[in-house]
Each structure stands twice: as structure tokens, then as C-alpha cells.
Motif scaffolding. Structure first.
Motif, PDB file in Angstrom:
ATOM      1  N   CYS A  37      28.500 -15.809  57.378  1.00 37.21           N
ATOM      2  CA  CYS A  37      27.435 -16.207  58.241  1.00 37.21           C
ATOM      3  C   CYS A  37      27.511 -17.732  58.383  1.00 37.21           C
ATOM      4  CB  CYS A  37      25.997 -15.827  57.429  1.00 37.21           C
ATOM      5  SG  CYS A  37      25.915 -14.235  56.974  1.00 37.21           S
ATOM      6  N   ALA A  38      27.462 -18.248  59.679  1.00 36.34           N
ATOM      7  CA  ALA A  38      27.374 -19.856  59.698  1.00 36.34           C
ATOM      8  C   ALA A  38      26.055 -20.534  59.398  1.00 36.34           C
ATOM      9  CB  ALA A  38      27.656 -19.958  61.166  1.00 36.34           C
ATOM     10  N   ASN A  39      25.181 -19.670  59.481  1.00 33.91           N
ATOM     11  CA  ASN A  39      23.693 -20.410  59.186  1.00 33.91           C
ATOM     12  C   ASN A  39      22.936 -19.254  58.550  1.00 33.91           C
ATOM     13  OD1 ASN A  39      24.329 -22.975  60.856  1.00 33.91           O
ATOM     14  ND2 ASN A  39      24.453 -21.481  62.359  1.00 33.91           N
ATOM     15  N   VAL A  40      22.424 -19.871  57.436  1.00 36.98           N
ATOM     16  CA  VAL A  40      21.488 -18.865  56.608  1.00 36.98           C
ATOM     17  C   VAL A  40      20.333 -19.670  56.473  1.00 36.98           C
ATOM     18  CG1 VAL A  40      21.094 -17.421  54.747  1.00 36.98           C
ATOM     19  CG2 VAL A  40      23.240 -17.139  55.721  1.00 36.98           C
ATOM     20  N   LEU A  41      19.044 -18.946  56.666  1.00 37.75           N
ATOM     21  CA  LEU A  41      17.744 -19.634  56.463  1.00 37.75           C
ATOM     22  C   LEU A  41      17.759 -20.092  54.937  1.00 37.75           C
ATOM     23  CD1 LEU A  41      15.292 -20.967  57.855  1.00 37.75           C
ATOM     24  CD2 LEU A  41      14.053 -18.659  57.590  1.00 37.75           C
ATOM     25  N   SER A  42      17.284 -21.286  54.548  1.00 34.39           N
ATOM     26  CA  SER A  42      17.149 -21.572  53.309  1.00 34.39           C
ATOM     27  C   SER A  42      15.667 -20.974  52.574  1.00 34.39           C
ATOM     28  CB  SER A  42      17.003 -23.041  53.256  1.00 34.39           C
ATOM     29  OG  SER A  42      15.812 -23.596  53.890  1.00 34.39           O
ATOM     30  N   GLU A  43      15.903 -21.101  51.483  1.00 37.70           N
ATOM     31  CA  GLU A  43      14.836 -20.317  50.986  1.00 37.70           C
ATOM     32  C   GLU A  43      13.340 -20.885  51.310  1.00 37.70           C
ATOM     33  OE1 GLU A  43      14.983 -18.591  47.193  1.00 37.70           O
ATOM     34  OE2 GLU A  43      16.901 -18.156  47.106  1.00 37.70           O
ATOM     35  N   ASP A  44      13.211 -22.207  51.482  1.00 37.71           N
ATOM     36  CA  ASP A  44      12.224 -22.789  51.581  1.00 37.71           C
ATOM     37  C   ASP A  44      11.792 -22.717  52.970  1.00 37.71           C
ATOM     38  OD1 ASP A  44      13.841 -24.699  52.862  1.00 37.71           O
ATOM     39  OD2 ASP A  44      13.351 -26.357  51.680  1.00 37.71           O
ATOM     40  N   GLY A  45      12.624 -22.239  53.941  1.00 43.97           N
ATOM     41  CA  GLY A  45      12.739 -21.873  55.256  1.00 43.97           C
ATOM     42  C   GLY A  45      12.561 -23.095  56.461  1.00 43.97           C
ATOM     43  N   ASP A  51      28.116 -22.064  56.372  1.00 44.15           N
ATOM     44  CA  ASP A  51      29.089 -21.651  55.947  1.00 44.15           C
ATOM     45  C   ASP A  51      28.706 -20.815  54.773  1.00 44.15           C
ATOM     46  OD1 ASP A  51      30.632 -22.738  57.757  1.00 44.15           O
ATOM     47  OD2 ASP A  51      30.668 -24.794  56.548  1.00 44.15           O
ATOM     48  N   MET A  52      28.093 -19.512  54.847  1.00 46.24           N
ATOM     49  CA  MET A  52      27.542 -18.925  53.754  1.00 46.24           C
ATOM     50  C   MET A  52      28.107 -17.453  53.853  1.00 46.24           C
ATOM     51  SD  MET A  52      25.618 -20.971  52.230  1.00 46.24           S
ATOM     52  CE  MET A  52      24.520 -19.797  50.978  1.00 46.24           C
ATOM     53  N   VAL A  53      28.213 -16.674  52.722  1.00 45.86           N
ATOM     54  CA  VAL A  53      28.420 -15.131  52.840  1.00 45.86           C
ATOM     55  C   VAL A  53      27.099 -14.573  52.446  1.00 45.86           C
ATOM     56  CG1 VAL A  53      30.858 -15.339  52.789  1.00 45.86           C
ATOM     57  CG2 VAL A  53      29.521 -15.231  50.622  1.00 45.86           C
ATOM     58  N   VAL A  54      26.770 -13.361  52.888  1.00 44.10           N
ATOM     59  CA  VAL A  54      25.962 -12.628  52.387  1.00 44.10           C
ATOM     60  C   VAL A  54      26.620 -11.350  52.074  1.00 44.10           C
ATOM     61  CG1 VAL A  54      23.547 -11.069  52.909  1.00 44.10           C
ATOM     62  CG2 VAL A  54      23.887 -13.352  53.930  1.00 44.10           C
ATOM     63  N   VAL A  55      26.232 -10.963  50.892  1.00 48.05           N
ATOM     64  CA  VAL A  55      26.790  -9.606  50.285  1.00 48.05           C
ATOM     65  C   VAL A  55      25.830  -8.505  50.040  1.00 48.05           C
ATOM     66  CG1 VAL A  55      28.304  -8.820  48.437  1.00 48.05           C
ATOM     67  CG2 VAL A  55      28.570 -11.023  48.857  1.00 48.05           C
ATOM     68  N   THR A  56      26.107  -7.472  50.250  1.00 49.49           N
ATOM     69  CA  THR A  56      25.289  -6.152  50.429  1.00 49.49           C
ATOM     70  C   THR A  56      26.055  -5.131  49.733  1.00 49.49           C
ATOM     71  OG1 THR A  56      25.822  -5.412  52.360  1.00 49.49           O
ATOM     72  CG2 THR A  56      24.169  -6.712  52.571  1.00 49.49           C
ATOM     73  N   ALA A  79      28.970 -17.814  64.869  1.00 47.21           N
ATOM     74  CA  ALA A  79      27.981 -18.676  65.122  1.00 47.21           C
ATOM     75  C   ALA A  79      26.556 -18.292  65.211  1.00 47.21           C
ATOM     76  CB  ALA A  79      28.526 -19.721  66.351  1.00 47.21           C
ATOM     77  N   CYS A  80      26.027 -17.702  64.477  1.00 48.38           N
ATOM     78  CA  CYS A  80      24.722 -16.817  64.487  1.00 48.38           C
ATOM     79  C   CYS A  80      23.860 -17.622  63.361  1.00 48.38           C
ATOM     80  CB  CYS A  80      24.756 -15.450  64.117  1.00 48.38           C
ATOM     81  SG  CYS A  80      25.552 -14.473  65.815  1.00 48.38           S
ATOM     82  N   TRP A  81      22.571 -17.177  63.512  1.00 47.00           N
ATOM     83  CA  TRP A  81      21.619 -17.561  62.639  1.00 47.00           C
ATOM     84  C   TRP A  81      20.669 -16.377  61.940  1.00 47.00           C
ATOM     85  CZ3 TRP A  81      23.201 -19.845  66.792  1.00 47.00           C
ATOM     86  CH2 TRP A  81      23.149 -21.339  66.948  1.00 47.00           C
ATOM     87  N   VAL A  82      20.915 -16.385  60.535  1.00 50.51           N
ATOM     88  CA  VAL A  82      20.594 -15.426  59.802  1.00 50.51           C
ATOM     89  C   VAL A  82      19.203 -15.694  59.237  1.00 50.51           C
ATOM     90  CG1 VAL A  82      21.059 -13.533  57.964  1.00 50.51           C
ATOM     91  CG2 VAL A  82      22.861 -14.462  59.578  1.00 50.51           C
ATOM     92  N   ILE A  83      18.370 -14.814  59.281  1.00 52.00           N
ATOM     93  CA  ILE A  83      16.878 -15.141  58.689  1.00 52.00           C
ATOM     94  C   ILE A  83      16.519 -13.913  58.068  1.00 52.00           C
ATOM     95  CG2 ILE A  83      16.269 -16.628  60.797  1.00 52.00           C
ATOM     96  CD1 ILE A  83      14.530 -14.410  61.779  1.00 52.00           C
ATOM     97  N   PRO A  84      15.426 -13.928  56.964  1.00 51.48           N
ATOM     98  CA  PRO A  84      14.992 -12.807  56.333  1.00 51.48           C
ATOM     99  C   PRO A  84      14.339 -11.773  57.365  1.00 51.48           C
ATOM    100  CG  PRO A  84      14.098 -14.870  55.501  1.00 51.48           C
ATOM    101  CD  PRO A  84      14.913 -15.143  56.715  1.00 51.48           C
ATOM    102  N   GLY A  85      14.167 -10.696  56.981  1.00 52.48           N
ATOM    103  CA  GLY A  85      13.508  -9.492  57.861  1.00 52.48           C
ATOM    104  C   GLY A  85      11.768 -10.081  58.137  1.00 52.48           C
ATOM    105  N   THR A 395      21.219 -15.243  67.839  1.00 50.77           N
ATOM    106  CA  THR A 395      22.161 -15.900  68.445  1.00 50.77           C
ATOM    107  C   THR A 395      21.775 -17.223  68.827  1.00 50.77           C
ATOM    108  OG1 THR A 395      21.543 -14.677  70.415  1.00 50.77           O
ATOM    109  CG2 THR A 395      23.349 -13.820  69.363  1.00 50.77           C
ATOM    110  N   ALA A 396      20.649 -17.339  68.486  1.00 52.33           N
ATOM    111  CA  ALA A 396      20.013 -18.798  68.575  1.00 52.33           C
ATOM    112  C   ALA A 396      19.236 -19.322  67.480  1.00 52.33           C
ATOM    113  CB  ALA A 396      19.411 -18.851  69.814  1.00 52.33           C
TER     114      ALA A 396
END
Length: 419
Positions: A37-45, A51-56, A79-85, A395-396
Motif C-alpha cells: 500500500c503506497a498510503n495507509v491512513l495513520s491511526e490518528d487519521g 510505503d506500507m504493507v497490510v497483512v491479513t 498508488a492508492c489510499w487505504v483507510i479503515p472501514g 484511488t484518490a
């Protein structure tokens, strides 16, 4: 050859042994999936972790961390943006928009079975829009079918978000339609009078599967339909006490200042709508930790359904004023849209209006993630981290433009990928 559990640890060296042991033998028999994941929302939002990975693994996220050098990756999200559900704390899966079918007709003429089948489709639309949990605040005449729908989703028969049902809302006798004063006509809520009936209604709903209780602290009354408080402070307090005794919290529909004040003093957890509050009442809500779910999108829709178009829609949207006053007073505000009055799956419009009316994009996103998750108190909801139930791929960038919440590439929830 390595055992299945060894394979998990070997494949992802940074996956803690403790995590593997906690997940148990059944889970470790599966291989984890690594998502770049290029962009993962920080825990404080407030920012993006690059440059992260999410492992499921199985039905949960087990890691969110920096990508290791030369790491094996199952899925590259680019180049996406990953947010919590996201979470919507005010929906009605058993309703569809009133410009398609009038509310009275849905309550009186449409069978509960048909409404539940529609609700299954609406649940799927809601999940596909990135909302992984909802609080469904009343079946509007369809009995306990929200509990059936929630169970169907849990067992995998229907695909949808985690549903918190309230079954039938509680309202003062003679104050809710259809035909409020005719007891022979089916009602959209459970009419009661007096503390004894109020307490029994709470017991009935919990026995039927309600996980929250909804009460109308005010509603329209009389020939002119003016909104006024329903239950006394003593009655509302008795309702909240009985709900707490049975392990439930209370959401109160309230749009008048007095209805809001009584509900807050009585001990409700959230107030729905809240358009008519005074500064003193909003201050009281802040002091007591009562959360506002403003239902901005539904208020806008109702004005539009009445035939109003253009700028007048904004002027007649009373919820906007209440929202802005609550925001200025420091009241905690969560996403509660009243979807069902408008189209299911368009829940993100609530967040767009929050930003339009004065919130930052960070505040609006928090209202549908960390704040709403705190209201529900469910592990796995809230910030994206170990133990999360899912995530949404965009995607944005929604911190630049909240409308980016509509650019969904995919949703990962409870072990399933939804495009």
C-alpha cells in the motif's frame, strides 16, 4: 517441509509468534496475504503512512507496518489510499427513499418479506460503499426483521456490513404514524404510555434481538404537526436505566431543545438529528459525552422531496444550523446519515455535507471511523491496525477532497475482497 504454522512465520518474518499463537491452529493453517500500500491512513487519521504493507490472515488484519526490503507481496495496490472501514450510526435497511415509495405505503402495503429482500440488497450496497458496520435505527413497521437480516449477514447467507439492530423504536402513544390515534392501524414504531409500558417495551425489544434501543424524545403532534417533547425526564430516565440493566445503550431521536435536554439528562448515548439545540444544551451534551448523529443527508433529501430546488434547499435544512452550533460547542459528532430516507450506498454524502458545513476532512473521516467505532465499542473497528476487520482502498486522497470516498477500488472485509 515446514508445518503450516512454521510456513506463516517463515513467509512473514515480522509476524509475531504471539499473534500466530493467538490466532490458533485453524487460522495458521492458512497463508497470510501481504498487501503493498503506497498510503495507509495513520491511526490518528491526520496523515498518511508511506510505503506500507497490510497483512491479513483469515478474517482479520494481523499487521500494518513498513514494507521490508525484497518482501514477498501477494497484492500490489499501487498508488492508492487505504483507510479503515467506515461506520454509519443511523440507517434504515428496511426502508427505501420516499421519492420512490412513500413511507406510509412501505409500512402498510409492502410485506415484511419483500422489505427484507430489499434490505439484503441495500446491505450489499452499503458494504460496497466502504461502510463495514451500521447501526440500524428502527424497522419502521417491519417488526424484528432487522435482527433476521443481521443474522443472515453473520452466517454468510447475505453479504453486508456488521449490523446493530434496534428492532422497533419506542414512541409515545398517539404520536407516530400511520394514523397515530387509530390503534387498529399498523404503526412504524412501538407506541407506549407510562413507565411500566416503557420498561416492558425495552424488555420486548432486547428479547427480540435489539442491541441498541431507540426512543423518540420528541415528535410531531396535533393538527398542525408541530414538534414537541414526548416522554418526561422521569420516563426517559427509566428507559435508559432498564436498557442499561439489559446491556444496551440508547439512541434518542430529538430535534427540539427540550427533547435533546431531557434525553441528555436521562443518559442516552447518542442524539439523532439535534437540529434545535441551544448553546446550553450542546454544552450539556459535551459535558456528558453524548454524541450527535446529525443526519444531514436525510434532512437535505426531505426538503428536496418536497419539491424544493436550488439554494433554498440549503436554507431550509435546519440540521445545518444545529450541526454548526454543535461543532462550535465542541460536541462529539459521529456519522449518522439516516440512509433509507435517501439511497443506501450513498452514505458518504453525509461526510461530504459535514465538510461543506464546516468540518475539516480529517474530522469528517474520523466521524465515520474512530469516533463511530468508539460509540459502538466493537474490537476490530476504528483505526487500521492489528485486529481490524477490514479496510477500504481508494484511488484518490480523501484528506484533500472528501469526495474521494467515492473512488473505491475495493473493500476487504471479514476475509473477503469486494470490488
Amino acid at each position: 517441509m515446514a508445518a503450516p504454522g512454521d510456513d506463516v512465520v517463515m513467509r512473514i518474518p515480522m509476524l509475531s509468534l504471539l499473534t500466530v499463537l493467538v490466532l490458533g491452529a485453524a487460522a495458521t493453517a492458512q497463508l497470510p496475504e501481504v498487501w503493498r500500500c503506497a498510503n495507509v491512513l495513520s491511526e490518528d487519521g491526520k496523515s498518511w503512512r508511506k510505503d506500507m504493507v497490510v497483512v491479513t490472515l483469515g478474517h482479520r488484519v494481523v499487521q500494518v507496518r513498513k514494507e521490508a526490503t525484497d518482501e514477498f507481496v501477494d497484492r500490489d495496490l499501487g498508488a492508492c489510499w487505504v483507510i479503515p472501514g467506515m461506520i454509519d450510526l443511523h440507517t434504515h435497511l428496511l426502508l427505501r427513499p420516499y421519492n420512490i415509495e412513500k413511507w406510509n405505503d412501505q409500512v402498510l402495503k409492502t410485506s415484511d418479506g419483500l422489505r427484507m429482500l430489499r434490505g439484503a440488497r441495500f446491505a450489499e450496497n452499503t458494504l460496497a460503499a466502504g461502510f463495514l458496520a451500521i447501526r440500524d435505527l428502527g424497522t419502521e413497521g417491519a417488526g424484528y426483521t432487522d435482527v433476521d437480516l443481521a443474522n443472515a449477514i453473520k452466517e454468510g447467507t447475505v453479504r453486508g456490513p456488521l449490523v446493530y439492530p434496534t428492532t422497533r423504536a419506542i414512541v409515545q402513544r398517539g404520536r407516530y404514524g400511520p394514523s397515530p390515534n387509530d390503534p387498529s392501524v399498523k404503526k412504524g414504531a412501538q407506541p407506549v404510555a407510562g413507565i411500566e409500558e416503557i420498561e416492558q417495551a425495552v424488555r420486548d425489544q432486547v428479547a427480540g434481538g435489539a442491541t441498541w434501543i431507540k426512543v423518540y424524545a420528541d415528535y410531531g403532534y396535533g393538527p398542525n404537526g408541530g414538534v414537541a417533547p414526548t416522554f418526561s425526564l422521569e420516563e426517559l430516565t427509566a428507559l435508559c436505566v432498564e436498557a442499561k440493566r439489559l446491556g444496551c445503550r440508547v439512541a434518542a431521536h430529538a430535534s427540539t431543545n427540550e427533547g435533546m435536554r431531557r434525553a441528555t439528562l436521562a443518559g442516552v448515548a447518542t442524539i439523532e438529528h439535534g437540529s434545535g439545540g441551544s448553546k446550553a444544551t450542546f454544552d450539556l451534551m459535551r459535558e456528558r459525552g453524548v454524541v450527535l448523529c446529525p443526519c444531514l443527508a436525510a434532512n437535505e433529501a426531505i426538503v428536496e422531496y418536497a419539491g424544493r430546488k436550488g439554494p433554498i434547499v440549503k436554507r431550509l435544512n435546519a440540521a445545518k444550523i444545529g450541526f454548526q452550533q454543535a461543532l462550535a460547542a465542541g460536541v462529539t459528532i459521529a456519522c449518522g446519515s439516516d440512509a433509507g430516507v435517501f439511497t443506501h450506498g450513498d452514505n458518504a454524502h453525509e461526510l461530504e455535507l459535514m465538510v461543506e458545513y464546516g468540518m475539516t476532512t480529517q474530522q469528517a473521516l474520523a466521524a465515520a471511523t474512530t469516533i463511530a467505532a468508539t460509540v459502538l465499542g466493537t474490537p476490530g473497528l476504528g483505526p487500521l491496525r492489528e485486529g481490524s476487520l477490514g479496510f477500504v482502498v481508494l484511488t484518490a486522497d480523501p484528506l484533500k477532497d472528501i469526495a474521494a470516498l467515492r473512488t473505491i477500488q475495493s473493500v476487504w472485509y471479514d476475509g473477503h475482497l469486494i470490488h
